[in-house]
Design a protein around this motif. Structure first.
Motif, PDB file in Angstrom:
ATOM      1  N   ARG A   1       0.838  -1.188   0.000  1.00  0.00           N
ATOM      2  CA  ARG A   1       0.000   0.000   0.000  1.00  0.00           C
ATOM      3  C   ARG A   1       0.875   1.240   0.000  1.00  0.00           C
ATOM      4  NH1 ARG A   1      -5.302   0.073   1.327  1.00  0.00           N
ATOM      5  NH2 ARG A   1      -5.096   2.020   2.440  1.00  0.00           N
ATOM      6  N   GLY A   2       0.408   2.257  -0.732  1.00  0.00           N
ATOM      7  CA  GLY A   2       1.118   3.512  -0.739  1.00  0.00           C
ATOM      8  C   GLY A   2       2.126   3.660  -1.868  1.00  0.00           C
TER       9      GLY A   2
ATOM     10  N   SER B   1       0.615   5.298  -7.816  1.00  0.00           N
ATOM     11  CA  SER B   1       0.199   6.630  -8.211  1.00  0.00           C
ATOM     12  C   SER B   1      -1.094   6.497  -9.010  1.00  0.00           C
ATOM     13  CB  SER B   1       1.293   7.284  -9.065  1.00  0.00           C
ATOM     14  OG  SER B   1       0.893   8.557  -9.509  1.00  0.00           O
TER      15      SER B   1
ATOM     16  N   GLY C   1      -2.572  -5.030  -2.923  1.00  0.00           N
ATOM     17  CA  GLY C   1      -2.446  -3.687  -2.366  1.00  0.00           C
ATOM     18  C   GLY C   1      -3.080  -2.647  -3.268  1.00  0.00           C
ATOM     19  N   LEU C   2      -2.964  -2.844  -4.568  1.00  0.00           N
ATOM     20  CA  LEU C   2      -3.593  -1.926  -5.517  1.00  0.00           C
ATOM     21  C   LEU C   2      -5.107  -1.960  -5.369  1.00  0.00           C
ATOM     22  CD1 LEU C   2      -3.642  -0.065  -7.992  1.00  0.00           C
ATOM     23  CD2 LEU C   2      -3.519  -2.124  -9.432  1.00  0.00           C
ATOM     24  N   ARG C   3      -5.683  -3.141  -5.269  1.00  0.00           N
ATOM     25  CA  ARG C   3      -7.138  -3.244  -5.126  1.00  0.00           C
ATOM     26  C   ARG C   3      -7.617  -2.507  -3.878  1.00  0.00           C
ATOM     27  NH1 ARG C   3      -9.913  -8.981  -3.949  1.00  0.00           N
ATOM     28  NH2 ARG C   3      -9.224  -8.388  -1.865  1.00  0.00           N
ATOM     29  N   ALA C   4      -6.891  -2.650  -2.785  1.00  0.00           N
ATOM     30  CA  ALA C   4      -7.278  -1.967  -1.551  1.00  0.00           C
ATOM     31  C   ALA C   4      -7.240  -0.449  -1.732  1.00  0.00           C
ATOM     32  CB  ALA C   4      -6.353  -2.393  -0.410  1.00  0.00           C
ATOM     33  N   GLN C   5      -6.222   0.034  -2.440  1.00  0.00           N
ATOM     34  CA  GLN C   5      -6.102   1.473  -2.649  1.00  0.00           C
ATOM     35  C   GLN C   5      -7.197   1.993  -3.568  1.00  0.00           C
ATOM     36  OE1 GLN C   5      -2.040   2.677  -3.216  1.00  0.00           O
ATOM     37  NE2 GLN C   5      -2.605   4.665  -4.054  1.00  0.00           N
ATOM     38  N   VAL C   6      -7.529   1.225  -4.603  1.00  0.00           N
ATOM     39  CA  VAL C   6      -8.598   1.631  -5.523  1.00  0.00           C
ATOM     40  C   VAL C   6      -9.931   1.689  -4.793  1.00  0.00           C
ATOM     41  CG1 VAL C   6      -9.923   0.927  -7.561  1.00  0.00           C
ATOM     42  CG2 VAL C   6      -7.425   0.791  -7.587  1.00  0.00           C
ATOM     43  N   ARG C   7     -10.217   0.673  -3.986  1.00  0.00           N
ATOM     44  CA  ARG C   7     -11.481   0.649  -3.225  1.00  0.00           C
ATOM     45  C   ARG C   7     -11.601   1.866  -2.313  1.00  0.00           C
ATOM     46  NH1 ARG C   7     -12.005  -5.619  -1.170  1.00  0.00           N
ATOM     47  NH2 ARG C   7     -13.556  -6.311  -2.701  1.00  0.00           N
ATOM     48  N   GLU C   8     -10.495   2.248  -1.715  1.00  0.00           N
ATOM     49  CA  GLU C   8     -10.518   3.361  -0.766  1.00  0.00           C
ATOM     50  C   GLU C   8     -10.684   4.697  -1.468  1.00  0.00           C
ATOM     51  OE1 GLU C   8      -7.322   5.513   2.217  1.00  0.00           O
ATOM     52  OE2 GLU C   8      -7.237   3.331   2.001  1.00  0.00           O
ATOM     53  N   ARG C   9      -9.947   4.898  -2.565  1.00  0.00           N
ATOM     54  CA  ARG C   9      -9.919   6.210  -3.199  1.00  0.00           C
ATOM     55  C   ARG C   9     -10.938   6.382  -4.317  1.00  0.00           C
ATOM     56  NH1 ARG C   9      -4.340   7.979  -5.193  1.00  0.00           N
ATOM     57  NH2 ARG C   9      -5.631   9.824  -5.590  1.00  0.00           N
TER      58      ARG C   9
END
Length: 250
Positions: free
Chosen positions: A2-3, A6, A133-141
């Motif tokens: 995560r993090g 971009s 980790g990408l999926r988690a970031q997409v879901r959040e943002r």
């Protein structure tokens, strides 16, 4: 992981883009091969791969980080692309796929590490490692995104993304070059495959492949395809080596 990603929506009402060019080598391939090389036995004399695009560039940087030389085996177009994009290793221009395999096998026997990206099924798990980790970031943002599109090369990225994102209720599409055109790092499955040895072979019946419209480069092809969808704002474009322009930053 995560993090490390971009992500932005360059145009209101348009697709979200994962800017893979933000990675150290300028490509998401850096994450995939970093995971793979972490398990590489010590004592390798160097790295070799059949690549004239992002894979070679990522291995070149990862090799330099480890103090290892890199050899890229590719055709004339690939050699031109690598030299224009900062490849610092050795480029061997080869006329046939059979000769590329022969040279890679020879170097492997001499102690070089060859990831065998076209046939190595372990590459899929390396993609899954960063895709979660990408999926988690997409879901959040960007919680409204439900569809993912990426270019189709070896197929490892497409399969890894499909496994991870489908489990979360997304759909995933792999994009092939327009008829009669070529895109660095992409291939057309029907005409460019290794049969049963190909890492994509067993997955192909369950994967969704589409054909791009003619465009000057891979990123434009992906954006054009996404913008033609019924709900482009629900699409995530996986741009392997695109860099986010200043105008796209939130």
């Amino acid at each position: 992981m995560r993090g490390v990603f971009s992500l932005s929506r360059p145009r209101a009402g348009g697709p979200v883009v994962l800017w893979g060019g933000a990675q150290p080598s300028g490509s998401l391939k850096y994450l995939t091969f970093a995971r793979y090389l972490a398990a590489m036995p010590p004592g390798s004399r160097g790295l070799v791969e059949l690549s004239g695009a992002s894979s070679a560039l990522a291995l070149d940087l990862l090799g330099r980080e480890r103090g290892l030389p890199t050899v890229a085996l590719t055709d004339a177009a690939g050699a031109t692309y690598l030299r224009a994009n900062g490849f610092q290793g050795q480029v061997r221009q080869v006329d046939s796929m059979a000769d590329m395999f022969h040279q890679a096998q020879s170097l492997e026997r001499e102690g070089w590490s060859w990831p065998r990206q076209l046939t190595n099924r372990a590459m899929v798990a390396c993609v899954e490692a960063w895709a979660s980790g990408l999926r988690a970031q997409v879901r959040e943002r960007f919680p409204t995104v439900r569809h993912v599109v990426c270019g189709f090369g070896t197929g490892a990225t497409l399969v890894g993304l499909t496994r991870v994102f489908m489990a979360g209720g997304f759909t995933v599409t792999g994009l092939q070059p327009a008829p009669g055109t070529s895109v660095p790092g992409w291939r057309t499955w029907g005409a460019q495959n290794l049969g049963a040895e190909d890492l994509f072979f067993e997955h192909q019946p369950r994967m969704v492949l589409a054909t791009a419209a003619p465009a000057p480069d891979a990123f434009t092809s992906l954006l054009d395809w996404a913008r033609r969808q019924p709900n482009p704002e629900r699409v995530l474009v996986i741009a392997h080596n695109a860099r986010e322009p200043d105008s796209a930053r939130a």
